[in-house]
Write a protein that holds these residues in place. Structure first.
Motif, short mmCIF file in Angstrom:
data_model
loop_
_atom_site.label_atom_id
_atom_site.label_comp_id
_atom_site.label_asym_id
_atom_site.label_seq_id
_atom_site.Cartn_x
_atom_site.Cartn_y
_atom_site.Cartn_z
N ALA A 1 6.22 33.19 16.11
CA ALA A 1 5.56 34.34 15.48
C ALA A 1 6.39 34.87 14.31
N VAL A 2 7.64 35.23 14.58
CA VAL A 2 8.44 35.84 13.51
C VAL A 2 8.71 34.86 12.38
N ARG A 3 8.87 33.60 12.70
CA ARG A 3 9.10 32.62 11.63
C ARG A 3 7.87 32.48 10.73
N HIS A 4 6.71 32.87 11.24
CA HIS A 4 5.48 32.82 10.44
C HIS A 4 5.09 34.21 9.92
N GLY A 5 5.99 35.17 10.05
CA GLY A 5 5.73 36.49 9.49
C GLY A 5 4.91 37.41 10.38
N THR A 6 4.71 37.01 11.64
CA THR A 6 3.96 37.83 12.59
C THR A 6 4.95 38.69 13.37
N THR A 7 4.80 40.00 13.26
CA THR A 7 5.77 40.91 13.87
C THR A 7 5.22 41.69 15.06
N THR A 8 3.90 41.61 15.28
CA THR A 8 3.28 42.27 16.43
C THR A 8 2.25 41.33 17.04
N MET A 9 2.25 41.25 18.39
CA MET A 9 1.34 40.37 19.11
C MET A 9 0.59 41.16 20.17
N PHE A 10 -0.68 40.81 20.35
CA PHE A 10 -1.45 41.29 21.50
C PHE A 10 -1.60 40.09 22.43
N ASP A 11 -0.75 40.04 23.46
CA ASP A 11 -0.69 38.86 24.31
C ASP A 11 -1.47 39.06 25.60
N HIS A 12 -2.24 38.05 25.94
CA HIS A 12 -3.15 38.06 27.10
C HIS A 12 -2.65 36.98 28.05
N HIS A 13 -2.09 37.39 29.19
CA HIS A 13 -1.31 36.47 30.02
C HIS A 13 -2.03 36.07 31.31
N VAL B 1 10.04 40.85 18.59
CA VAL B 1 8.63 40.93 18.25
C VAL B 1 8.00 42.06 19.04
N ARG B 2 7.31 42.94 18.35
CA ARG B 2 6.60 44.03 19.01
C ARG B 2 5.37 43.45 19.71
N ALA B 3 4.99 43.99 20.88
CA ALA B 3 3.87 43.39 21.60
C ALA B 3 3.13 44.38 22.48
N ASN B 4 1.83 44.13 22.59
CA ASN B 4 1.00 44.73 23.63
C ASN B 4 0.65 43.59 24.58
N ILE B 5 0.85 43.80 25.88
CA ILE B 5 0.74 42.71 26.85
C ILE B 5 -0.23 43.10 27.96
N ALA B 6 -1.01 42.13 28.42
CA ALA B 6 -1.97 42.37 29.50
C ALA B 6 -2.01 41.16 30.42
N TYR B 7 -2.28 41.41 31.70
CA TYR B 7 -2.47 40.31 32.65
C TYR B 7 -3.96 40.12 32.91
N GLU B 8 -4.44 38.88 32.79
CA GLU B 8 -5.88 38.66 32.91
C GLU B 8 -6.31 38.56 34.38
N VAL B 9 -6.86 39.65 34.88
CA VAL B 9 -7.38 39.70 36.25
C VAL B 9 -8.58 38.76 36.36
N SER B 10 -8.63 38.02 37.47
CA SER B 10 -9.71 37.06 37.68
C SER B 10 -9.91 36.85 39.17
N ASP B 11 -11.15 36.54 39.54
CA ASP B 11 -11.46 36.21 40.94
C ASP B 11 -11.30 34.72 41.23
N ARG B 12 -10.97 33.92 40.22
CA ARG B 12 -11.04 32.47 40.40
C ARG B 12 -10.03 31.92 41.39
N ASP B 13 -8.97 32.67 41.68
CA ASP B 13 -7.97 32.21 42.65
C ASP B 13 -7.94 33.10 43.89
N GLY B 14 -9.03 33.81 44.12
CA GLY B 14 -9.14 34.62 45.33
C GLY B 14 -8.92 36.10 45.08
N LEU B 15 -9.43 36.91 45.99
CA LEU B 15 -9.38 38.36 45.82
C LEU B 15 -7.96 38.90 45.90
N ASP B 16 -7.10 38.27 46.71
CA ASP B 16 -5.72 38.75 46.82
C ASP B 16 -5.02 38.67 45.46
N ARG B 17 -5.23 37.58 44.76
CA ARG B 17 -4.59 37.44 43.45
C ARG B 17 -5.25 38.34 42.40
#
Length: 384
Positions: A60-72, A94-110
């Motif tokens: 990111a920084v090598r390409h001039g990107t200094t802020t990321m919205f990352d979806h994990h 690198v500045r970032a906004n980060i989120a975890y992608e909630v999903s039912d695909r691996d079960g309700l516990d996860r």
């Protein structure tokens, strides 16, 4: 110039580069998810997450990107995963906004573990000017009504929005119609997901009614043209969005961290798609890159980003670009599209500190990180 912002990316996919495909090649979008991304993310460890974050931030920084919205996503290494990413991004600078992608695909516990990971991370980074959180969801395709109700309830009082893939392919539309009798945006609207801080990635398969809902709810849309082309899912109606007053931001979906390149693709794709060389002028692309991405970032960070104005964060990029034709305010967008690229980046400043100086990355040992990343990637590939 202001540091660039990537409005949607996936650091967790870094180790997919060159990854051997041990099954039949996918022929449609859901198969891409099943045979590549869900195959990979289930096998990620927290160390994989950390080094994926490091190499992505370096690119990111090598390409001039200094802020990321990352979806994990790392469904078998959820708890603590967002902090490992935050640690990696902060270490590189690198500045970032980060989120975890909630999903039912691996079960309700996860799914519930993912909800907790989002909530705890958002709370922990309140007031943090460098790392912030949003509430991640995978897509309505993998979310039941019950889970949608849970995330809406969990998000109350957090002053946040959701970050979710929307209508990326026709399969998402068909699934929503089958489950609810409504299209994707309509279902999410009814569930209480849309709003001024919510981020919808893609929206490639949205219709006029859905676009008007997005406008009325002031929901943010992120266009990811290279990824959409690669996955053969269609072209988002970005031109129509702009006509309606929606302000789409620009992201990469992790396909690259080079926003110069992504901007060029956005510039050419819509001309080809609409068979009209007049659409999506360079000025419209720069509107996404700077104005719209900056506007989105302002909803998650306390001071302006993507702008050089008093009070803004000192996130800057210096280019060695030497124009051989006149350059001024009126034609700068065309110089950006036709002349500038990431190879011109010489210096990057984040939060007033040099991260890259004269082409040298100052914050981390790039060689050591890449060597360790190679070993981790090999081990991950062996587990596939």
């Amino acid at each position: 110039m202001p540091g660039l912002i990537c409005a949607h990316c996936h650091a967790y996919g870094a180790f997919a580069r060159g990854m051997p495909l041990k099954v039949e090649p996918p022929t449609r979008f859901v198969e891409i998810l099943e045979r590549i991304w869900w195959h990979l993310d289930k096998r990620l460890t927290l160390d994989d997450v950390y080094y994926s974050g490091l190499v992505t931030a370096i690119e990111a920084v090598r390409h001039g990107t200094t802020t990321m919205f990352d979806h994990h996503a790392s469904p078998f290494a959820i708890t603590g995963s967002l902090e490992r990413l935050a640690e990696a991004f902060r270490k590189v600078g690198v500045r970032a906004n980060i989120a975890y992608e909630v999903s039912d695909r691996d079960g309700l516990d996860r799914a519930e573990e993912g909800i907790r990971e989002n909530v705890e991370f958002i709370k922990r980074h309140r007031g943090d000017e460098f790392i912030t959180g949003s509430f991640g969801l995978h897509a309505q395709l993998t979310l039941s009504d019950e889970t949608l109700e849970k995330v809406v309830e969990a998000a109350k009082g957090l002053d946040t929005g959701f970050h979710i893939h929307v209508a990326e392919g026709v399969e998402d539309v068909f699934d929503s119609l089958t489950k609810s009798g409504r299209r994707v945006v309509e279902r999410l609207w009814g569930a209480g997901i849309l709003g001024e801080k919510t981020i919808l990635a893609h929206c490639a398969q949205t219709n006029e009614r859905e676009l008007r809902i997005l406008k009325d709810t002031k929901t943010n849309v992120v266009h990811n043209p290279e990824s959409n082309m690669n996955n053969a899912v269609g072209v988002a109606p970005v031109v129509r969005m702009m006509e309606l007053g929606i302000r789409p931001a620009l992201g990469t979906d992790g396909f690259t961290m080079d926003m110069f390149r992504e901007a060029k693709v956005a510039y050419t794709l819509h001309k080809l798609h609409m068979a009209d060389p007049r659409v999506m002028g360079a000025d419209k692309v720069l509107e996404m890159v700077y104005h719209n991405n900056s506007e989105l970032a302002s909803k998650y960070f306390p001071r302006p980003l993507g702008k050089i104005v008093p009070g803004a964060f000192a996130d800057l990029v210096v280019l060695s670009y030497r124009p051989y034709t006149p350059m001024h305010d009126g034609n700068f967008p065309w110089h950006f599209i036709f002349g500038m690229d990431a190879s011109h980046v010489t210096d990057v400043v984040v939060d007033g500190k040099f991260v890259v100086r004269n082409g040298e990355l100052l914050t981390v040992n790039e060689d050591e990180i890449f060597e360790e990343a190679k070993e981790l990637a090999k081990a991950l590939w062996d587990r596939l």
